[in-house]
Design an enzyme around this catalytic site. Structure first.
Site, mmCIF file in Angstrom:
data_model
loop_
_atom_site.group_PDB
_atom_site.id
_atom_site.type_symbol
_atom_site.label_atom_id
_atom_site.label_comp_id
_atom_site.label_asym_id
_atom_site.label_seq_id
_atom_site.Cartn_x
_atom_site.Cartn_y
_atom_site.Cartn_z
ATOM 1 C CG ASP A 143 -3.239 2.572 5.227
ATOM 2 O OD1 ASP A 143 -3.807 2.684 6.335
ATOM 3 O OD2 ASP A 143 -3.228 3.480 4.379
ATOM 4 C CG ASP A 170 -2.012 1.066 1.109
ATOM 5 O OD1 ASP A 170 -3.011 0.801 0.424
ATOM 6 O OD2 ASP A 170 -1.846 2.159 1.685
ATOM 7 C CG HIS A 192 -4.225 8.154 5.022
ATOM 8 N ND1 HIS A 192 -4.666 7.665 3.815
ATOM 9 C CD2 HIS A 192 -5.304 8.680 5.651
ATOM 10 C CE1 HIS A 192 -5.975 7.900 3.712
ATOM 11 N NE2 HIS A 192 -6.374 8.496 4.812
ATOM 12 C CG ASP A 242 -1.721 0.838 -3.804
ATOM 13 O OD1 ASP A 242 -0.967 1.505 -3.089
ATOM 14 O OD2 ASP A 242 -2.924 0.635 -3.544
ATOM 15 C CD GLU A 300 0.066 6.238 2.439
ATOM 16 O OE1 GLU A 300 -0.451 7.324 2.121
ATOM 17 O OE2 GLU A 300 -0.581 5.202 2.671
#
Length: 312
Positions: free
Chosen positions: A261, A97, A256, A197, A99
């Protein structure tokens, strides 16, 4: 009086097997259908009581409990009919995941760059998180993070200033995966929360970094799709916090944070595997475009990870 689900303790042997035979004329399927009818008429308390009897998880909304009990019973009946070796499934699932850089409102011209690359390694046999990887990434196009991005992700300017650029972090990811013999000794698949993603963030980042899209990330499990199809819920009920809530779980950590996550997504994957869902690749990249993978496609693991070549 209410008819109760006819499941006996004799049917509780075995754990992770499914039958390959799809001959639905077999009498076992009539038994399963009848039992499903009983399960549909059970109250939430009756469902929880029956699940507890079989030492199964009792948390979750009523529809989740029904699916869990139906799947458990179906697996026991099919396994009695035709025991199957469980070695055909992925040994590991790599939950990712990312960012990325962002601005409030995300104007359409803004270019998102990956600033955190986490992986959570889920062992599908033990159903436990076996290892994690996390590195931050130095953005190049917009090296200064917006206040909105810092507030949302908790990633500070100092963290990304000290980080490696994406090609180096990707090389570190690949080395980490190789050390764990993924794609060589052990079969594995990537898993994400949604399509973005891989199809957006990784795709854009590879173009920014002038490297080809890595082959190991060309196919993945979109858990939102898997969850919606398995528990028969609409797509608007497949956000991370909603999926956790419906399964009777809480979010652990900081929303986040890519690693937190990923760990929470892994918790959902574990529960789905426990409930009898065979999480399998359902999306892929082809010629730079996002495509759906049919549920009838052969179950194939991702290739051994290699560093992609630089673009001309």
């Amino acid at each position: 009086g209410r008819q109760h689900c006819k499941i006996s303790d004799r049917e509780t042997n075995g754990k992770n097997s499914t039958a390959s035979s799809n001959d639905f004329s077999d009498p076992v399927y009539k038994e399963i259908a009848i039992t499903n009818g009983y399960i549909n008429r059970m109250t939430r308390d009756e469902l929880r009581s029956k699940l507890a009897e079989f030492k199964l998880e009792t948390r979750g909304v009523k529809d989740v409990l029904k699916k869990r009990l139906k799947n458990y019973y179906k697996k026991q009946k099919l396994m009695q009919k035709e025991p199957i070796n469980g070695d055909s499934y992925y040994d590991y699932i790599c939950v990712v995941d990312f960012e990325a850089t962002c601005e409030e409102g995300n104007p359409p011209e803004f270019v998102h760059e990956i600033i955190e690359f986490p992986i959570v390694l889920l062992n599908t046999r033990t159903l436990e998180i076996e290892d994690t990887f996390q590195q931050y990434v130095k953005p190049e196009i917009n090296p200064k993070l917006s206040n909105f991005c810092i507030s949302l992700t908790g990633i500070t300017q100092d963290i990304v200033d000290k980080a490696d650029t994406f090609p180096q972090v990707l090389q570190n990811v690949i080395e980490w995966m190789r050390q764990r013999e993924l794609g060589t000794k052990y079969s594995y698949s990537m898993l994400t929360d949604g399509s973005w993603d891989m199809s957006k963030f990784l795709n854009i980042q590879c173009r920014i970094s002038r490297i080809k899209y890595p082959s190991f990330a060309k196919k993945w499990i979109n858990i939102r799709k898997s969850y919606g199809n398995f528990y028969k819920v609409p797509r608007n009920q497949t956000k991370l916090t909603i999926m956790l809530e419906k399964l009777g779980m809480n979010y652990d950590g900081r929303p986040h944070s890519g690693l937190d996550d990923s760990k929470n997504i892994a918790k959902i994957a574990i529960r789905m595997l426990q409930d009898g869902c065979e999480l399998r690749v359902n999306e892929r990249m082809h010629a730079g475009q996002l495509m759906t993978v049919s549920s009838s496609a052969p179950l194939e693991g991702a290739p051994a990870p290699q560093m992609p070549r630089y673009r001309n």
